[in-house]
Design a protein around this motif. Structure first.
Motif, PDB file in Angstrom:
ATOM      1  N   ASP A  44      -1.355 -28.095  16.000  1.00 23.25           N
ATOM      2  CA  ASP A  44      -0.051 -28.395  16.593  1.00 23.25           C
ATOM      3  C   ASP A  44      -0.306 -29.029  17.968  1.00 23.25           C
ATOM      4  OD1 ASP A  44       2.638 -28.526  17.152  1.00 23.25           O
ATOM      5  OD2 ASP A  44       2.870 -26.364  17.463  1.00 23.25           O
ATOM      6  N   ASP A  46       1.220 -31.047  20.026  1.00 29.37           N
ATOM      7  CA  ASP A  46       2.223 -30.967  21.099  1.00 29.37           C
ATOM      8  C   ASP A  46       2.758 -29.554  21.298  1.00 29.37           C
ATOM      9  OD1 ASP A  46       3.661 -30.797  18.765  1.00 29.37           O
ATOM     10  OD2 ASP A  46       4.732 -32.692  19.055  1.00 29.37           O
ATOM     11  N   ASP A  48       4.720 -27.525  19.829  1.00 31.55           N
ATOM     12  CA  ASP A  48       6.157 -27.255  19.741  1.00 31.55           C
ATOM     13  C   ASP A  48       6.509 -26.362  18.550  1.00 31.55           C
ATOM     14  OD1 ASP A  48       5.731 -29.001  17.656  1.00 31.55           O
ATOM     15  OD2 ASP A  48       7.398 -30.348  18.163  1.00 31.55           O
ATOM     16  N   ALA A  50       6.357 -26.918  15.514  1.00 38.32           N
ATOM     17  CA  ALA A  50       6.969 -27.656  14.412  1.00 38.32           C
ATOM     18  C   ALA A  50       6.036 -28.786  13.994  1.00 38.32           C
ATOM     19  CB  ALA A  50       8.323 -28.216  14.835  1.00 38.32           C
ATOM     20  N   GLY A  52       5.053 -32.264  13.294  1.00 38.40           N
ATOM     21  CA  GLY A  52       5.550 -33.586  13.664  1.00 38.40           C
ATOM     22  C   GLY A  52       4.482 -34.640  13.471  1.00 38.40           C
ATOM     23  N   ASP A  55       0.958 -34.190  15.105  1.00 41.01           N
ATOM     24  CA  ASP A  55       0.086 -33.105  14.656  1.00 41.01           C
ATOM     25  C   ASP A  55      -0.911 -33.631  13.626  1.00 41.01           C
ATOM     26  OD1 ASP A  55       1.603 -31.436  16.297  1.00 41.01           O
ATOM     27  OD2 ASP A  55       3.064 -31.130  14.688  1.00 41.01           O
ATOM     28  N   LEU A 108      -0.473 -24.986  12.504  1.00 40.79           N
ATOM     29  CA  LEU A 108       0.653 -24.847  11.593  1.00 40.79           C
ATOM     30  C   LEU A 108       0.149 -24.948  10.162  1.00 40.79           C
ATOM     31  CD1 LEU A 108       2.980 -27.414  13.384  1.00 40.79           C
ATOM     32  CD2 LEU A 108       3.278 -24.931  13.422  1.00 40.79           C
TER      33      LEU A 108
HETATM   34 CA   LIG Z   1       4.074 -30.156  16.633  1.00 46.64          CA
END
Ligand SMILES: [Ca+2]
Ligand SMILES: [Ca+2]
Length: 118
Positions: A44, A46, A48, A50, A52, A55, A108
């Motif tokens: 991950d 950044d 965050d 989530a 994206g 990633d 993630l």
């Molecule tokens: Ca991310």
């Protein structure tokens, strides 16, 4: 027929200290019986929490509901339950603190039945 409740991805534990030697259990539920699943581990970038476009995938496992590995090797990621039951119960080895999985950071997991990203 897909079971009610939709697809669920579970990970246990969700946080480990860098020098922990353990199994990480990754489960996928609510899929078609016998379905193929691509299970990806992403860093991950950044941070965050989530998935994206920034990633990056660091591991990919191609799994099939009901299939264990032909070598019966514990460290090869597969469907541990060995049954085509609409759920994949896999586990990933985090043993060996010099392994790439032990690089400190945020990661993630993602699972898909039709591509790399859900
Ligand atoms: Ca991310
Ligand atoms: Ca299964």
């Amino acid at each position: 027929m897909r079971p009610p409740g939709g697809r669920v991805l579970t990970v246990n534990p969700t946080n480990i200290v860098w020098n922990t030697n353990t199994w990480v259990e990754v489960g996928v539920n609510g899929i078609e019986a016998g379905a193929a699943v691509r299970l990806g581990l992403y860093i991950d970038v950044d941070r965050d929490a989530a998935l994206g476009t920034n990633d990056r995938m660091v591991a990919l496992f191609n799994l099939v509901d009901g299939q264990t590995n032909s070598l019966a090797a514990e460290t090869i990621v597969d469907d541990e339950d060995g049954a085509a039951d609409g759920a994949i119960a896999s586990r990933v080895s985090y043993f060996g603190i010099d392994g790439v999985h032990h690089v400190a950071g945020s990661y993630l997991w993602a699972a898909s039945t039709n591509g790399l990203r859900p």
